[in-house]
Design a protein around this motif. Sequence first.
Motif, PDB file in Angstrom:
ATOM      1  N   PHE A 160       0.837  -1.201   0.000  1.00  0.00           N
ATOM      2  CA  PHE A 160       0.000   0.000   0.000  1.00  0.00           C
ATOM      3  C   PHE A 160       0.874   1.255   0.000  1.00  0.00           C
ATOM      4  CE2 PHE A 160      -2.460   3.355   2.105  1.00  0.00           C
ATOM      5  CZ  PHE A 160      -3.620   3.337   1.337  1.00  0.00           C
ATOM      6  N   MET A 163       2.297   1.827  -3.386  1.00  0.00           N
ATOM      7  CA  MET A 163       1.257   2.369  -4.256  1.00  0.00           C
ATOM      8  C   MET A 163       1.075   3.868  -4.014  1.00  0.00           C
ATOM      9  SD  MET A 163      -2.782   1.367  -4.435  1.00  0.00           S
ATOM     10  CE  MET A 163      -3.173   2.423  -3.012  1.00  0.00           C
ATOM     11  N   LYS A 164       1.039   4.273  -2.737  1.00  0.00           N
ATOM     12  CA  LYS A 164       0.867   5.688  -2.425  1.00  0.00           C
ATOM     13  C   LYS A 164       2.076   6.504  -2.879  1.00  0.00           C
ATOM     14  CE  LYS A 164      -2.202   7.150  -0.651  1.00  0.00           C
ATOM     15  NZ  LYS A 164      -3.509   7.589  -1.204  1.00  0.00           N
ATOM     16  N   SER A 167       1.691   7.094  -6.492  1.00  0.00           N
ATOM     17  CA  SER A 167       0.725   8.173  -6.715  1.00  0.00           C
ATOM     18  C   SER A 167       1.391   9.536  -6.551  1.00  0.00           C
ATOM     19  CB  SER A 167      -0.442   8.054  -5.726  1.00  0.00           C
ATOM     20  OG  SER A 167      -1.186   6.877  -5.948  1.00  0.00           O
ATOM     21  N   SER A 178      -2.617  15.646  -5.700  1.00  0.00           N
ATOM     22  CA  SER A 178      -2.169  14.391  -5.087  1.00  0.00           C
ATOM     23  C   SER A 178      -3.296  13.616  -4.414  1.00  0.00           C
ATOM     24  CB  SER A 178      -1.061  14.669  -4.065  1.00  0.00           C
ATOM     25  OG  SER A 178      -1.533  15.533  -3.048  1.00  0.00           O
ATOM     26  N   ASP A 179      -4.419  14.277  -4.117  1.00  0.00           N
ATOM     27  CA  ASP A 179      -5.541  13.599  -3.477  1.00  0.00           C
ATOM     28  C   ASP A 179      -6.506  12.967  -4.476  1.00  0.00           C
ATOM     29  OD1 ASP A 179      -4.630  14.257  -0.964  1.00  0.00           O
ATOM     30  OD2 ASP A 179      -5.816  16.086  -0.819  1.00  0.00           O
ATOM     31  N   GLN A 181      -8.192  10.375  -6.381  1.00  0.00           N
ATOM     32  CA  GLN A 181      -8.241   8.927  -6.146  1.00  0.00           C
ATOM     33  C   GLN A 181      -7.908   8.118  -7.389  1.00  0.00           C
ATOM     34  OE1 GLN A 181     -12.257   8.569  -4.515  1.00  0.00           O
ATOM     35  NE2 GLN A 181     -11.401   8.333  -2.471  1.00  0.00           N
ATOM     36  N   ASP A 184      -4.443   6.637  -7.292  1.00  0.00           N
ATOM     37  CA  ASP A 184      -4.274   5.397  -6.537  1.00  0.00           C
ATOM     38  C   ASP A 184      -4.674   4.183  -7.374  1.00  0.00           C
ATOM     39  OD1 ASP A 184      -3.431   6.828  -4.372  1.00  0.00           O
ATOM     40  OD2 ASP A 184      -5.319   6.701  -3.267  1.00  0.00           O
ATOM     41  N   ALA A 187      -1.957   3.674  -9.973  1.00  0.00           N
ATOM     42  CA  ALA A 187      -0.739   3.185  -9.326  1.00  0.00           C
ATOM     43  C   ALA A 187      -0.866   1.702  -8.999  1.00  0.00           C
ATOM     44  CB  ALA A 187      -0.470   3.990  -8.056  1.00  0.00           C
ATOM     45  N   ASN A 188      -2.026   1.308  -8.492  1.00  0.00           N
ATOM     46  CA  ASN A 188      -2.260  -0.100  -8.184  1.00  0.00           C
ATOM     47  C   ASN A 188      -2.201  -0.943  -9.456  1.00  0.00           C
ATOM     48  OD1 ASN A 188      -2.813  -2.288  -6.524  1.00  0.00           O
ATOM     49  ND2 ASN A 188      -5.023  -2.001  -6.618  1.00  0.00           N
TER      50      ASN A 188
END
Length: 233
Positions: A160, A163-164, A167, A178-179, A181, A184, A187-188
């Motif tokens: 996790f 992944m962050k 991002s 950056s917020d 979603q 994310d 990235a995943n």
Amino acid sequence: MKDSPMHDTSTTAIRSDRLSALRTQMLAEAEITSVQNQSLIQSRREQICEAALSLFLEKGFAATTIRDICARSGVNQASIYDYIANKNDILRRLLNQLWFREDVSTLPIILLDENLSLEDAFEKYFRESWSMKRDGTLLAYRCVPHMQAEDRRALHAREFAVMKDLSDQLAPRLGMHSDDQRLDIVANLMVFLSAFGPMRDWLIRDIPDEVILRTISAGAAAMVRSLADQTQT
């Protein structure tokens, strides 16, 4: 064409430090002190882990027994616990060696090089992952359901965080907040694509590796850039 670098030096340094700290976290291996000869311990553990890896990939973790590992490795069943605690301890050691190996860069670390385009960064990441982490990828995906709860939590936390961090690296390159979603999710997906080579390329063995690599890298870069286009419209 290179992507426009938008990182400032201080932010990059902070992220680099965080990634460095993350990569030092491993699954907890058992401390065994019954044998004092360190070279013997190392040699025997290598035998045991090498045999276990081949069996886990052939038969699966659940179907493999300690007796199987002893037979394959040549280590006597009466002495194997002088080197490992149990089958789960072997799995932890293998994942630490193969899945968390430090000589293969994560994508967030590769993206710290602002001179690399997305295509070049993805190609470098997939190339290293598909070639150097092949066994680790297969092992991780096949054995996660059989891991101890605390090991799954540790694995989840590390993945996790990666992944962050990815991002964080993508946001300024794409001019996105950056917020968002969607970063994310992408990235995943990038991390998931790192499993494509080991887990899916057996279906396209007649296609040259370089063609597969360039195609996936170009497709991934186009998909990532489409987020920026959607944001701007």
